[in-house]
Design an enzyme around this catalytic site. Structure first.
Site, PDB file in Angstrom:
ATOM      1  N   CYS A   1     -15.148  -3.204   0.085  1.00  0.00           N
ATOM      2  CA  CYS A   1     -13.925  -3.744   0.685  1.00  0.00           C
ATOM      3  C   CYS A   1     -13.816  -4.998  -0.320  1.00  0.00           C
ATOM      4  O   CYS A   1     -14.361  -5.104  -0.870  1.00  0.00           O
ATOM      5  CB  CYS A   1     -13.833  -3.881   2.467  1.00  0.00           C
TER       6      CYS A   1
ATOM      7  N   CYS B   1     -13.959  -1.512   6.171  1.00  0.00           N
ATOM      8  CA  CYS B   1     -12.807  -0.902   5.849  1.00  0.00           C
ATOM      9  C   CYS B   1     -13.589  -0.448   4.927  1.00  0.00           C
ATOM     10  O   CYS B   1     -12.997   0.764   4.117  1.00  0.00           O
ATOM     11  CB  CYS B   1     -12.148  -2.112   4.720  1.00  0.00           C
TER      12      CYS B   1
ATOM     13  N   LYS C   1      -3.501   1.292  14.864  1.00  0.00           N
ATOM     14  CA  LYS C   1      -3.412   2.077  14.172  1.00  0.00           C
ATOM     15  C   LYS C   1      -3.973   3.482  14.351  1.00  0.00           C
ATOM     16  O   LYS C   1      -5.127   3.649  15.301  1.00  0.00           O
ATOM     17  CB  LYS C   1      -3.988   1.615  12.859  1.00  0.00           C
TER      18      LYS C   1
ATOM     19  N   LYS D   1      -5.536   7.009  12.583  1.00  0.00           N
ATOM     20  CA  LYS D   1      -5.995   7.859  10.992  1.00  0.00           C
ATOM     21  C   LYS D   1      -6.467   9.284  10.813  1.00  0.00           C
ATOM     22  O   LYS D   1      -6.907   9.253  11.998  1.00  0.00           O
ATOM     23  CB  LYS D   1      -6.905   7.330  10.044  1.00  0.00           C
TER      24      LYS D   1
ATOM     25  N   CYS E   1     -16.727  -7.874   6.708  1.00  0.00           N
ATOM     26  CA  CYS E   1     -16.381  -9.033   8.400  1.00  0.00           C
ATOM     27  C   CYS E   1     -16.531  -7.206   8.704  1.00  0.00           C
ATOM     28  O   CYS E   1     -16.707  -6.540   8.262  1.00  0.00           O
ATOM     29  CB  CYS E   1     -15.436  -9.139   8.210  1.00  0.00           C
TER      30      CYS E   1
ATOM     31  N   CYS F   1      -8.263 -10.902   1.429  1.00  0.00           N
ATOM     32  CA  CYS F   1      -8.347 -10.270   3.079  1.00  0.00           C
ATOM     33  C   CYS F   1      -8.240 -11.698   3.425  1.00  0.00           C
ATOM     34  O   CYS F   1      -9.847 -12.975   4.145  1.00  0.00           O
ATOM     35  CB  CYS F   1      -9.812  -9.466   3.247  1.00  0.00           C
TER      36      CYS F   1
ATOM     37  N   ARG G   1       1.045  -0.926   0.100  1.00  0.00           N
ATOM     38  CA  ARG G   1       0.260  -0.062  -0.355  1.00  0.00           C
ATOM     39  C   ARG G   1       0.485   1.197  -0.296  1.00  0.00           C
ATOM     40  O   ARG G   1       1.925   1.303   0.575  1.00  0.00           O
ATOM     41  CB  ARG G   1      -1.453   0.392   1.246  1.00  0.00           C
TER      42      ARG G   1
ATOM     43  N   ARG H   1      -1.082   6.322   9.311  1.00  0.00           N
ATOM     44  CA  ARG H   1      -1.418   5.835   8.192  1.00  0.00           C
ATOM     45  C   ARG H   1      -2.015   7.331   7.051  1.00  0.00           C
ATOM     46  O   ARG H   1      -1.696   8.145   7.583  1.00  0.00           O
ATOM     47  CB  ARG H   1      -2.855   5.054   8.576  1.00  0.00           C
TER      48      ARG H   1
HETATM   49 FE1  SRM Z   1      -8.735  -2.077   6.780  1.00  0.00          FE
HETATM   50  C1  SRM Z   1      -7.332  -4.209   7.953  1.00  0.00           C
HETATM   51  C2  SRM Z   1      -9.061  -3.512   3.866  1.00  0.00           C
HETATM   52  C3  SRM Z   1      -9.864   1.018   4.608  1.00  0.00           C
HETATM   53  C4  SRM Z   1     -10.674  -0.547   9.467  1.00  0.00           C
HETATM   54  N1  SRM Z   1      -8.496  -4.080   5.700  1.00  0.00           N
HETATM   55  C5  SRM Z   1      -7.289  -4.759   6.659  1.00  0.00           C
HETATM   56  C6  SRM Z   1      -6.783  -5.813   6.267  1.00  0.00           C
HETATM   57  C7  SRM Z   1      -5.200  -5.403   5.579  1.00  0.00           C
HETATM   58  C8  SRM Z   1      -6.459  -6.578   6.824  1.00  0.00           C
HETATM   59  C9  SRM Z   1      -5.083  -7.425   7.031  1.00  0.00           C
HETATM   60  O1  SRM Z   1      -5.389  -6.322   8.725  1.00  0.00           O
HETATM   61  O2  SRM Z   1      -4.617  -8.224   7.491  1.00  0.00           O
HETATM   62  C10 SRM Z   1      -7.351  -5.857   4.693  1.00  0.00           C
HETATM   63  C11 SRM Z   1      -6.479  -6.001   3.412  1.00  0.00           C
HETATM   64  C12 SRM Z   1      -7.206  -6.752   2.510  1.00  0.00           C
HETATM   65  C13 SRM Z   1      -6.582  -7.004   0.884  1.00  0.00           C
HETATM   66  O3  SRM Z   1      -6.345  -7.449   0.427  1.00  0.00           O
HETATM   67  O4  SRM Z   1      -6.834  -5.727  -0.057  1.00  0.00           O
HETATM   68  C14 SRM Z   1      -8.094  -4.318   4.661  1.00  0.00           C
HETATM   69  N2  SRM Z   1      -8.739  -1.385   4.821  1.00  0.00           N
HETATM   70  C15 SRM Z   1      -8.285  -1.952   3.605  1.00  0.00           C
HETATM   71  C16 SRM Z   1      -8.695  -1.611   1.597  1.00  0.00           C
HETATM   72  C17 SRM Z   1      -7.707  -1.600   1.419  1.00  0.00           C
HETATM   73  C18 SRM Z   1     -10.427  -1.773   1.401  1.00  0.00           C
HETATM   74  C19 SRM Z   1     -10.460  -1.131   0.788  1.00  0.00           C
HETATM   75  O5  SRM Z   1     -11.226  -1.687  -0.334  1.00  0.00           O
HETATM   76  O6  SRM Z   1     -10.114   0.269  -0.132  1.00  0.00           O
HETATM   77  C20 SRM Z   1      -8.876   0.273   3.306  1.00  0.00           C
HETATM   78  C21 SRM Z   1      -6.963   0.585   3.033  1.00  0.00           C
HETATM   79  C22 SRM Z   1      -7.190   1.871   3.430  1.00  0.00           C
HETATM   80  C23 SRM Z   1      -6.048   2.796   3.332  1.00  0.00           C
HETATM   81  O7  SRM Z   1      -5.466   2.496   1.935  1.00  0.00           O
HETATM   82  O8  SRM Z   1      -5.052   3.008   4.281  1.00  0.00           O
HETATM   83  C24 SRM Z   1      -9.672   0.163   4.335  1.00  0.00           C
HETATM   84  N3  SRM Z   1     -10.318   0.228   6.940  1.00  0.00           N
HETATM   85  C25 SRM Z   1     -10.123   0.454   6.569  1.00  0.00           C
HETATM   86  C26 SRM Z   1     -11.219   1.275   7.282  1.00  0.00           C
HETATM   87  C27 SRM Z   1     -12.129   3.186   5.931  1.00  0.00           C
HETATM   88  C28 SRM Z   1     -10.753   3.710   6.814  1.00  0.00           C
HETATM   89  O9  SRM Z   1     -10.302   4.421   7.034  1.00  0.00           O
HETATM   90  O10 SRM Z   1     -11.731   5.067   6.013  1.00  0.00           O
HETATM   91  C29 SRM Z   1     -11.624   1.126   8.306  1.00  0.00           C
HETATM   92  C30 SRM Z   1     -12.521   1.501   9.129  1.00  0.00           C
HETATM   93  C31 SRM Z   1     -12.184   2.959   9.696  1.00  0.00           C
HETATM   94  C32 SRM Z   1     -11.665   2.149  11.400  1.00  0.00           C
HETATM   95  O11 SRM Z   1     -10.005   2.406  10.595  1.00  0.00           O
HETATM   96  O12 SRM Z   1     -12.025   2.641  11.797  1.00  0.00           O
HETATM   97  C33 SRM Z   1     -10.438  -0.222   8.466  1.00  0.00           C
HETATM   98  N4  SRM Z   1      -9.226  -2.802   8.013  1.00  0.00           N
HETATM   99  C34 SRM Z   1     -10.188  -1.653   9.461  1.00  0.00           C
HETATM  100  C35 SRM Z   1      -9.627  -2.913  10.803  1.00  0.00           C
HETATM  101  C36 SRM Z   1     -10.338  -2.779  11.504  1.00  0.00           C
HETATM  102  C37 SRM Z   1      -9.919  -1.455  12.855  1.00  0.00           C
HETATM  103  C38 SRM Z   1     -10.289  -1.708  13.995  1.00  0.00           C
HETATM  104  O13 SRM Z   1      -9.838  -0.633  14.575  1.00  0.00           O
HETATM  105  O14 SRM Z   1     -10.290  -2.367  14.836  1.00  0.00           O
HETATM  106  C39 SRM Z   1      -8.399  -3.941  10.298  1.00  0.00           C
HETATM  107  C40 SRM Z   1      -8.223  -5.273  11.294  1.00  0.00           C
HETATM  108  C41 SRM Z   1      -6.934  -4.625  12.143  1.00  0.00           C
HETATM  109  O15 SRM Z   1      -6.900  -4.031  11.918  1.00  0.00           O
HETATM  110  O16 SRM Z   1      -7.177  -5.234  12.639  1.00  0.00           O
HETATM  111  C42 SRM Z   1      -8.635  -3.824   9.249  1.00  0.00           C
HETATM  112 FE1  SF4 Z   2     -11.575  -7.197   5.110  1.00  0.00          FE
HETATM  113 FE2  SF4 Z   2     -12.840  -7.321   6.613  1.00  0.00          FE
HETATM  114 FE3  SF4 Z   2     -11.898  -5.023   5.872  1.00  0.00          FE
HETATM  115 FE4  SF4 Z   2     -13.394  -6.606   4.494  1.00  0.00          FE
HETATM  116  S1  SF4 Z   2     -13.744  -5.136   5.770  1.00  0.00           S
HETATM  117  S2  SF4 Z   2     -11.077  -6.077   3.613  1.00  0.00           S
HETATM  118  S3  SF4 Z   2     -13.443  -7.275   5.075  1.00  0.00           S
HETATM  119  S4  SF4 Z   2     -10.747  -6.700   6.728  1.00  0.00           S
END
Ligand code: SRM
Ligand code: SF4
Length: 557
Positions: free
Chosen positions: A429, A478, A206, A208, A474, A435, A73, A142
């Site tokens: 997502c 995201c 993390k 943000k 899930c 993922c 990323r 981030r």
């Molecule tokens: Fe996310 C984890 C994809 C935005 C909350 N997110 C992941 C992972 C890296 C899975 C992992 O931990 O192994 C996913 C990778 C999937 C893949 O194969 O690419 C993933 N997140 C994404 C993306 C690519 C979704 C998309 O389709 O665009 C976004 C990448 C953003 C970036 O460029 O940095 C993405 N993730 C978000 C957002 C939205 C936002 O930030 O505006 C959230 C919710 C907002 C927040 O953070 O509260 C988000 N992602 C999570 C979480 C839950 C975090 C938590 O507070 O518990 C995880 C899991 C974790 O961190 O344990 C996670």
């Molecule tokens: Fe993966 Fe869940 Fe984030 Fe979708 S919402 S990319 S399933 S961690």
């Protein structure tokens, strides 16, 4: 804070500035994977180890290890690439990854499917193009996001510069990235990389940051640990309201977890003061955040544990100045401006619809080739939005015709014009097949579900309603489904919780209406609600406001 630290805390602490044994792991040709500890550290370098989940069974039957690969990323504060950088990214994606360039919900790009031996060449090639992936994952600040469209406001350039400045001030001091991936000479004196902000445990989780410019909340400013809301007077940027403690993730079956919108705690003038405030919010989270339970470690839990009043006092103490009272602001919309737009300086911008942020050539559309040709003209920059779209940007009047011709040639204009409002407002997502946390499909499924939702909207003459729909595989959230008007959150393969009642501008969370619905049940529910909306909506009423007014939420929500 008790010292019952989560295992990741120990890994960070003994990592030698995030180096761990990554270099040794890269050299191991027996496995496509790296060690678990190194996987945790690799995130701070902007990469995740993944495997092809579609092929797990087949590989297990053949007694082969999982088909491991890595996702990278980029760090793109404010989501900006020059045409030369786009061309470089196009080639890097083609040579080293699946070839698909994925725009994320945080204004940056991901490449999937890099095998271990391709990581270093990828990072080197990005570095040549002046791009890096530092701190785009891991317990650290981030990618800093900001309002995407330069059309929106004369202060857009200033806001964009803030995103870059904030990103810079929150970078880790370790030279590990440069040593491991770019062959920089190893540091002799580790004192040179002592890190007053992150120290040796980095943040508990993390972190943000987003900057929004009212009235368009296109980047969902309240879904971030820190949201800055630009305050203008006489069209000039004065400073920012500061909102803290946004975060969207929940865990099914864990009532201690919840989605939360950021709370506005005050106003800081622009310049040094706002930068200092952000830095010290991070130090408070560093010192008070939960390091025992990663499920409860985001800033939102720290804010709720200690209270916003305490937080503001602590912040005032650490910055040495008092936050002022928050200034009035109003968000009235949350969208990307599709098609051609012109800004106050006469520059042109074209935003195509990119379904779920996936840039590729397929049987429907050759978007990747079109963007490559546009980049080759050297006449357009590329700006990514928080809704997984790209803006071909900053095009001079005299160059517009050349870009237009390319877009016509590839059918991009016709395609974008023909996309329904609900699809334009949709996000899913990544989820399966990469993922590891996905319980259900995301980007591979929403397009076909929309194929079935659109005829219902036609039936009720609602196709022009710009309803915001978002799906995740899930509850991590995201694609920010908890601030959508229709949110679908995966519970298991083929099943989703249906959330309703979020508002149109992203200032209200939705609530669970029904749980564990399969496709038939989702369509039945939506059909009946759309029917009621058509009959009973008040003039100008938005879908999310209607479902809230009509109490489409479960009694326990
Ligand atoms: Fe996310 C984890 C994809 C935005 C909350 N997110 C992941 C992972 C890296 C899975 C992992 O931990 O192994 C996913 C990778 C999937 C893949 O194969 O690419 C993933 N997140 C994404 C993306 C690519 C979704 C998309 O389709 O665009 C976004 C990448 C953003 C970036 O460029 O940095 C993405 N993730 C978000 C957002 C939205 C936002 O930030 O505006 C959230 C919710 C907002 C927040 O953070 O509260 C988000 N992602 C999570 C979480 C839950 C975090 C938590 O507070 O518990 C995880 C899991 C974790 O961190 O344990 C996670
Ligand atoms: Fe993966 Fe869940 Fe984030 Fe979708 S919402 S990319 S399933 S961690």
């Amino acid at each position: 804070m008790s010292e019952n630290l989560s295992p990741v805390e120990r890994i960070k602490e003994k990592s030698d500035g995030l180096r761990g044994t990554i270099e040794e792991g890269l050299k191991n040709e027996i496995s496509g994977a790296i060690s678990e500890d190194d996987q945790a550290l690799l995130k701070f370098h902007g990469m995740y180890q993944q495997d092809d989940r579609d092929r797990r069974e087949e590989r297990a039957e053949k007694k082969l290890e999982r088909l491991y690969s890595f996702m990278i990323r980029l760090r793109l504060p404010g989501g900006f690439l020059t045409p030369q950088q786009w061309i470089a990214t196009h080639h890097i994606a083609g040579e080293n990854s699946t070839g698909v360039i994925k725009i994320t919900t945080r204004q940056t790009l991901q490449l999937h499917g890099l095998i271990k031996s391709k990581i270093k060449p990828t990072i080197k090639a990005f570095s040549k193009a002046k791009l890096d992936s530092i701190a785009t994952c891991g317990d650290i600040n981030r990618n800093v996001i900001c309002a995407a469209h330069p059309l929106q406001s004369p202060i857009h350039a200033q806001i964009h510069a803030y995103a870059a400045k904030i990103s810079q001030q929150m970078m880790p001091k370790t030279r590990a990235y440069y040593e491991i991936w770019l062959d920089e000479e190893k540091l002799k004196d580790k004192k040179e990389e002592e890190d007053p902000l992150y120290q040796d445990r980095y943040l508990p989780r993390k972190f943000k940051i987003a900057i929004g410019i009212p009235p368009n909340n296109d980047i969902d400013v309240f879904g971030n640990d820190v949201g800055l809301i630009a305050i203008l007077e006489n069209n000039e940027l004065k400073g920012f309201n500061i909102a803290i403690g946004g975060g969207l993730s929940t865990t099914h079956g864990n009532p201690a977890t919840y989605a939360r919108l950021a709370s506005v705690i005050g106003y800081a003038p622009g310049g040094e003061k706002v930068l200092k405030a952000i830095y010290e919010i991070a130090t408070i989270q560093r010192d008070y955040g939960n390091r025992n339970d990663r499920k409860l470690a985001r800033l939102k839990y720290t804010v709720d544990k200690y209270g916003t009043g305490w937080f503001r006092d602590e912040l005032n103490k650490r910055t040495g100045f008092l936050l002022e009272e928050a200034r009035p602001f109003h968000f009235s919309e949350r969208k990307d401006y599709y098609g051609w737009q012109q800004n106050h300086q006469g520059l042109w911008f074209y935003t195509p619809f990119v379904e779920n942020g996936r840039i590729l050539d397929d049987e429907k559309l050759a978007l990747k080739s079109a963007m490559f040709d546009v980049a080759h003209t050297g006449k357009a920059n590329f700006r990514f939005t928080g809704n997984q779209n790209v803006i071909m940007a900053d095009i001079r009047d005299k160059d517009k015709a050349a870009i237009d011709k390319i877009l016509y040639k590839y059918g991009i204009i016709e395609y974008t014009d023909g996309v329904s409002e609900i699809r334009k407002n949709s996000m899913a997502c990544v989820a399966l097949n990469t993922c590891p946390l996905a319980l259900a499909e995301g980007q591979r499924y929403l397009p076909t579900l929309l194929d079935k939702i659109e005829p219902m909207l036609i039936k009720y003459h609602l196709l022009k309603e710009d309803i915001i729909i978002r799906m995740t595989g899930c509850p991590n959230g995201c694609a920010r489904p908890y601030i959508a008007e229709i949110g679908l959150v995966g519970t298991s393969l083929g099943y989703y919780n249906l959330h309703l009642g979020g508002d149109h501008s992203g200032t209200r969370l939705n609530k669970i209406y029904k749980e564990n619905l399969d496709e038939t049940a989702i369509l039945q529910e939506l059909d009946s609600i759309f029917g009621a909306f058509k009959q009973e909506k008040m003039p100008g009423e938005k879908f999310g406001d209607f479902t809230l007014r009509k109490k489409y939420y479960s009694a326990t929500a």
